[in-house]
Structure formats: structure tokens, C-alpha cells
Write an enzyme that holds these catalytic residues in place. Structure first.
Site, mmCIF file in Angstrom:
data_model
loop_
_atom_site.group_PDB
_atom_site.id
_atom_site.type_symbol
_atom_site.label_atom_id
_atom_site.label_comp_id
_atom_site.label_asym_id
_atom_site.label_seq_id
_atom_site.Cartn_x
_atom_site.Cartn_y
_atom_site.Cartn_z
ATOM 1 C CG HIS A 58 12.769 0.392 3.580
ATOM 2 N ND1 HIS A 58 11.529 0.586 3.002
ATOM 3 C CD2 HIS A 58 13.670 0.399 2.564
ATOM 4 C CE1 HIS A 58 11.666 0.688 1.693
ATOM 5 N NE2 HIS A 58 12.955 0.586 1.396
ATOM 6 C CD GLU A 106 2.700 5.498 0.870
ATOM 7 O OE1 GLU A 106 2.913 6.263 -0.082
ATOM 8 O OE2 GLU A 106 3.065 4.301 0.874
#
Length: 217
Positions: free
Chosen positions: A103, A133
Site C-alpha cells: 500500500h 482509485e
């Protein structure tokens, strides 16, 4: 009978000056303290406002704030019949980057593309993160041709960016769906149409921009 103590006039004047000076210093101290407290509260109010309106990772507007700004811009379009275009952006295979590289690298990618949005767009344009996203761009006084040109510049630059992950080179691309707003359009309608264009961009191979067409429906 006790004698009265007579103080020299100069001494009395000096004593008064010292008292006035001490009072002046105390006033200055209190004023400085008040100014510091005002600044502290203003800073706290700004921090609370930022927390309520922006995404903490990217600094872009969050969904709640973006929808509020969208409605404001849509009201302006209805009053002045000006142009307003919208773009939905989604990063391609972003989950794979998180799964394979962690991440931390994923956060680098999100922050970098957010900077590209801010650096490329104008101050009057609006950029929001819808979560994950996915991002939304709202361009003031812009037609689809201008929006497409702007997003293409961002897409090309983003695709060429290399992110480092324990010695590996990581690249990411984006897909985008573009749409033009009309005076009678709602946020839900315009976003749904832009999502259809985004789906077409994904279907056609990703790393591309597609303009909404009624044939998509």
C-alpha cells in the site's frame, strides 16, 4: 502628633511612570496572548474545515465537498448557459499494485496522479477523489475537446511515470470517461453517463479516454 511624610515630587513622578510602564507591559502581554489565541482558533477552524472537505491522503476534495461544488457550478451553468465538462478517472489494475508492491507504493501512485491533476488543471477547475482509485474532474468553461486534450496530457504523463518498489520499476495507467453537462442534467445522470464512457475505455484496452455517446446506453 506624628509628622507627615512628604515625598519629593520627582520621586512621585518616577513611581507613577514605573506603574504606567508596568501597566503598559501587562496590556501588551494580554494583547499578544489574545492574538495568539485568535490565531490558534483560526488555525483549528481551518484544520477542521480541511478534514471535513478534503481527502486526507491526496488533499483533493472529498465526495461530500465535490458534490456541493458540483451543484454550485451546475446552478451557474443554468443561469449563464456556460460550458461545463466532467471526467471520471479510474486507475488501471490498481489493486494489483497494492497486492504485489504494498500500500505504500499504492499511496505514492495516488498522490502522484493527484498532483498531476492539480498541476495540469486551472485554479477554477475542481478535482475530487471519490474513494479508492477513482477521481472526478470538473472543468469550468470547457467543451469536450478541451477536456479531452487536458486529460490526454495527464494520461500520457502518468503512464510514463516510474514508481520504485524494492528495486522493481512499477508503472500504472489510467482510463477516463468524459461527458458534457447540460442545464437540465443532474449529478447522478452525468456521472452515470461518464461511467459508461469509462467502462468503454476499459473494454477497449484501458490507458485511454472515451467520450460518452448515447449509443453506450
Amino acid at each position: 502628633m506624628a509628622q507627615l511624610l512628604v515625598l519629593p515630587v520627582r520621586f512621585i513622578a518616577l513611581l507613577c511612570q514605573r506603574q504606567q510602564y508596568a501597566l503598559f507591559n501587562e496590556t501588551v502581554r494580554v494583547n499578544q496572548s489574545l492574538q495568539e489565541e485568535i490565531k490558534r482558533r483560526e488555525h483549528l477552524e481551518l484544520e477542521l474545515k480541511l478534514q471535513a472537505t478534503t481527502d486526507p491522503l491526496t488533499g483533493l476534495f472529498n465526495r461530500r465537498q465535490y458534490e456541493s461544488l458540483f451543484q454550485r457550478e451546475l446552478d451557474r451553468v443554468r443561469r449563464h448557459a456556460s460550458a461545463l465538462s466532467l471526467c471520471v478517472v479510474d486507475l488501471d489494475h490498481f489493486k494489483k499494485i497494492n497486492d504485489e508492491h504494498g500500500h505504500d507504493v499504492g499511496d505514492q501512485v495516488l498522490k502522484h496522479v493527484s498532483r498531476l491533476f492539480v498541476d495540469t488543471l486551472r485554479n477554477t477547475d475542481i478535482v475530487g477523489r471519490f474513494g479508492g482509485e477513482e477521481f472526478v474532474l470538473l472543468l469550468d468553461n470547457s467543451d469536450l475537446a478541451a477536456l479531452h486534450q487536458c486529460v490526454e496530457r495527464i494520461r500520457i504523463c502518468f503512464a510514463q511515470t516510474c514508481f520504485k518498489s524494492t528495486g522493481n520499476e512499477v508503472y500504472c495507467t489510467l482510463s477516463a470517461g468524459l461527458n458534457l453537462l447540460g442545464p437540465g442534467d443532474s449529478l447522478e445522470k452525468v456521472l452515470n453517463q461518464a461511467d459508461l464512457a469509462l467502462y468503454r475505455a476499459k473494454h477497449n484496452g484501458r490507458d485511454r479516454c472515451e467520450v460518452y455517446d448515447e449509443a453506450y446506453a
